[in-house]
Write a protein that holds these residues in place. Structure first.
Motif, PDB file in Angstrom:
ATOM      1  N   PRO A 134     -60.462 -84.707  71.644  1.00  0.00           N
ATOM      2  CA  PRO A 134     -59.890 -85.233  72.912  1.00  0.00           C
ATOM      3  C   PRO A 134     -58.446 -84.991  73.054  1.00  0.00           C
ATOM      4  N   ILE A 135     -58.089 -85.156  74.448  1.00  0.00           N
ATOM      5  CA  ILE A 135     -56.696 -85.225  75.015  1.00  0.00           C
ATOM      6  C   ILE A 135     -56.191 -86.249  75.368  1.00  0.00           C
ATOM      7  N   VAL A 136     -55.046 -86.765  75.316  1.00  0.00           N
ATOM      8  CA  VAL A 136     -54.547 -87.780  75.896  1.00  0.00           C
ATOM      9  C   VAL A 136     -53.242 -87.752  76.364  1.00  0.00           C
ATOM     10  N   ILE A 137     -53.176 -87.986  77.769  1.00  0.00           N
ATOM     11  CA  ILE A 137     -51.897 -87.873  78.637  1.00  0.00           C
ATOM     12  C   ILE A 137     -51.339 -89.306  78.715  1.00  0.00           C
ATOM     13  N   GLU A 138     -50.300 -89.869  78.188  1.00  0.00           N
ATOM     14  CA  GLU A 138     -49.680 -91.069  78.467  1.00  0.00           C
ATOM     15  C   GLU A 138     -49.060 -91.325  79.775  1.00  0.00           C
ATOM     16  N   ASP A 139     -48.703 -92.627  80.316  1.00  0.00           N
ATOM     17  CA  ASP A 139     -48.129 -92.770  81.476  1.00  0.00           C
ATOM     18  C   ASP A 139     -46.888 -92.045  82.023  1.00  0.00           C
ATOM     19  N   LYS A 140     -46.760 -91.754  83.146  1.00  0.00           N
ATOM     20  CA  LYS A 140     -45.601 -91.201  83.731  1.00  0.00           C
ATOM     21  C   LYS A 140     -45.294 -89.720  83.340  1.00  0.00           C
ATOM     22  N   VAL A 141     -46.438 -89.000  82.974  1.00  0.00           N
ATOM     23  CA  VAL A 141     -45.993 -87.805  82.333  1.00  0.00           C
ATOM     24  C   VAL A 141     -46.128 -86.624  83.709  1.00  0.00           C
ATOM     25  N   TRP A 142     -45.430 -85.739  83.386  1.00  0.00           N
ATOM     26  CA  TRP A 142     -45.358 -84.559  84.639  1.00  0.00           C
ATOM     27  C   TRP A 142     -45.659 -83.000  84.065  1.00  0.00           C
ATOM     28  N   ILE A 143     -46.773 -82.538  84.486  1.00  0.00           N
ATOM     29  CA  ILE A 143     -47.164 -81.416  83.858  1.00  0.00           C
ATOM     30  C   ILE A 143     -46.878 -80.088  84.793  1.00  0.00           C
ATOM     31  N   GLY A 144     -46.090 -79.163  84.883  1.00  0.00           N
ATOM     32  CA  GLY A 144     -45.816 -78.248  85.660  1.00  0.00           C
ATOM     33  C   GLY A 144     -46.891 -77.405  85.738  1.00  0.00           C
ATOM     34  N   SER A 145     -46.512 -76.241  86.749  1.00  0.00           N
ATOM     35  CA  SER A 145     -47.611 -75.425  87.365  1.00  0.00           C
ATOM     36  C   SER A 145     -48.020 -74.514  86.147  1.00  0.00           C
ATOM     37  N   ASN A 146     -49.300 -74.335  86.015  1.00  0.00           N
ATOM     38  CA  ASN A 146     -49.822 -73.062  85.134  1.00  0.00           C
ATOM     39  C   ASN A 146     -49.859 -73.364  83.754  1.00  0.00           C
ATOM     40  N   VAL A 147     -49.764 -74.795  83.401  1.00  0.00           N
ATOM     41  CA  VAL A 147     -49.757 -75.252  82.104  1.00  0.00           C
ATOM     42  C   VAL A 147     -51.038 -75.168  81.554  1.00  0.00           C
ATOM     43  N   VAL A 148     -51.399 -75.052  80.150  1.00  0.00           N
ATOM     44  CA  VAL A 148     -52.694 -75.203  79.648  1.00  0.00           C
ATOM     45  C   VAL A 148     -52.252 -76.169  78.330  1.00  0.00           C
ATOM     46  N   VAL A 149     -52.984 -77.167  78.468  1.00  0.00           N
ATOM     47  CA  VAL A 149     -53.146 -78.185  77.336  1.00  0.00           C
ATOM     48  C   VAL A 149     -54.216 -77.707  76.497  1.00  0.00           C
ATOM     49  N   LEU A 150     -54.128 -77.793  75.002  1.00  0.00           N
ATOM     50  CA  LEU A 150     -55.112 -77.461  74.243  1.00  0.00           C
ATOM     51  C   LEU A 150     -55.907 -78.564  73.453  1.00  0.00           C
ATOM     52  N   PRO A 151     -57.150 -78.532  72.833  1.00  0.00           N
ATOM     53  CA  PRO A 151     -57.719 -79.512  72.457  1.00  0.00           C
ATOM     54  C   PRO A 151     -56.845 -80.465  71.115  1.00  0.00           C
ATOM     55  N   GLY A 152     -57.081 -81.829  71.325  1.00  0.00           N
ATOM     56  CA  GLY A 152     -56.491 -82.438  70.332  1.00  0.00           C
ATOM     57  C   GLY A 152     -55.151 -83.113  70.768  1.00  0.00           C
ATOM     58  N   VAL A 153     -54.368 -82.521  71.885  1.00  0.00           N
ATOM     59  CA  VAL A 153     -53.223 -82.933  72.227  1.00  0.00           C
ATOM     60  C   VAL A 153     -52.878 -84.246  72.807  1.00  0.00           C
ATOM     61  N   ARG A 154     -51.866 -85.065  72.296  1.00  0.00           N
ATOM     62  CA  ARG A 154     -51.288 -86.209  73.032  1.00  0.00           C
ATOM     63  C   ARG A 154     -49.770 -85.780  73.665  1.00  0.00           C
ATOM     64  N   ILE A 155     -49.795 -86.122  74.902  1.00  0.00           N
ATOM     65  CA  ILE A 155     -48.418 -85.992  75.566  1.00  0.00           C
ATOM     66  C   ILE A 155     -47.912 -87.511  75.746  1.00  0.00           C
ATOM     67  N   GLY A 156     -46.646 -87.725  75.214  1.00  0.00           N
ATOM     68  CA  GLY A 156     -46.026 -88.970  75.135  1.00  0.00           C
ATOM     69  C   GLY A 156     -45.699 -89.538  76.508  1.00  0.00           C
ATOM     70  N   TYR A 157     -45.338 -90.731  76.562  1.00  0.00           N
ATOM     71  CA  TYR A 157     -44.971 -91.198  78.044  1.00  0.00           C
ATOM     72  C   TYR A 157     -43.671 -90.585  78.486  1.00  0.00           C
ATOM     73  N   GLY A 158     -43.880 -90.230  79.805  1.00  0.00           N
ATOM     74  CA  GLY A 158     -42.576 -89.885  80.662  1.00  0.00           C
ATOM     75  C   GLY A 158     -42.326 -88.449  80.283  1.00  0.00           C
ATOM     76  N   SER A 159     -42.983 -87.883  79.457  1.00  0.00           N
ATOM     77  CA  SER A 159     -42.454 -86.528  79.021  1.00  0.00           C
ATOM     78  C   SER A 159     -42.880 -85.543  80.189  1.00  0.00           C
ATOM     79  N   VAL A 160     -42.035 -84.245  80.358  1.00  0.00           N
ATOM     80  CA  VAL A 160     -42.190 -83.330  81.300  1.00  0.00           C
ATOM     81  C   VAL A 160     -42.738 -81.920  80.562  1.00  0.00           C
ATOM     82  N   ILE A 161     -43.777 -81.278  80.857  1.00  0.00           N
ATOM     83  CA  ILE A 161     -43.954 -79.941  80.372  1.00  0.00           C
ATOM     84  C   ILE A 161     -43.656 -78.930  81.463  1.00  0.00           C
TER      85      ILE A 161
END
Length: 201
Positions: A134-161
């Protein structure tokens, strides 16, 4: 396949172990491809129909959700989206298992969230063998264009990719992460509250 066999496959999937296309075939009726197709063909001006389709496609959808078409989903029913979500064009949800997206998340164009990968050794890829986490994307995250998020990843609150990144490991809260693979570039601080508040000199 018997019910007991199906349970065994689901248990293996839940543990992130290898399973094959044939073994997972009993899940095919859960795919909501026709509903995704219908959403992508519905005019943006028909907000009520688009909202109804999103509620039918996804496991849960928060308030004030915007998802620009087209998008794609492997199943749809394994995706949970919070309030105030914005997804730009060509978001891909490879949701063989759960994708959980918090409140206030923004996703730019051409982003892939994939819960599923394949073994490195070709002998283990027979019958499209794969694993899912599973993937978890926490509150207030911003993911930029052409990003790939792979299996098992958690992106923490407020972070920018940063645009073009490949996120292969967890990202802590309140950081900017960029690159292939994505690495933490810096923390997000109060100094960021003052950026772009005046015209360039």
């Amino acid at each position: 396949m018997s019910t007991a066999d199906e349970r065994e496959v689901l248990e293996r999937i839940g543990r992130g172990l290898i399973y094959s296309e044939s073994e997972a075939a009993f899940q095919a009726p859960l795919r909501r491809a026709d509903l995704v197709f219908a959403y992508n063909q519905t005019p943006p001006s028909d907000g009520a129909r688009r909202r109804g389709l999103l509620e039918s496609i996804f496991a849960s959808v928060g308030e004030r959700t915007i998802l620009n078409s087209p998008f794609s989903a492997a199943f749809g029913g394994n995706v949970h989206i919070g309030d105030d979500f914005y997804g730009n064009v060509n978001v891909t949800f490879v949701d063989d298992v759960e994708i959980r997206i918090g409140d206030g998340v923004m996703i730019a164009p051409n982003v892939t969230l994939t819960t599923t990968g394949h073994p490195v050794h070709p002998a283990r890829r027979v019958d499209f063998a794969r694993f899912s986490e599973p993937i978890v994307i926490e509150d207030k995250v911003w993911i930029g264009s052409n990003v790939v998020v792979l299996p098992g990843v958690r992106i923490g609150y407020g972070s920018v990719i940063g645009a073009g990144s490949v996120v292969s490991r967890d990202v802590p809260p309140m950081v900017v992460a960029v690159g292939v693979p994505a690495r933490v570039l810096r923390a997000i601080t109060d100094a960021d509250l003052t950026t772009r508040t005046t015209a360039p000199q």
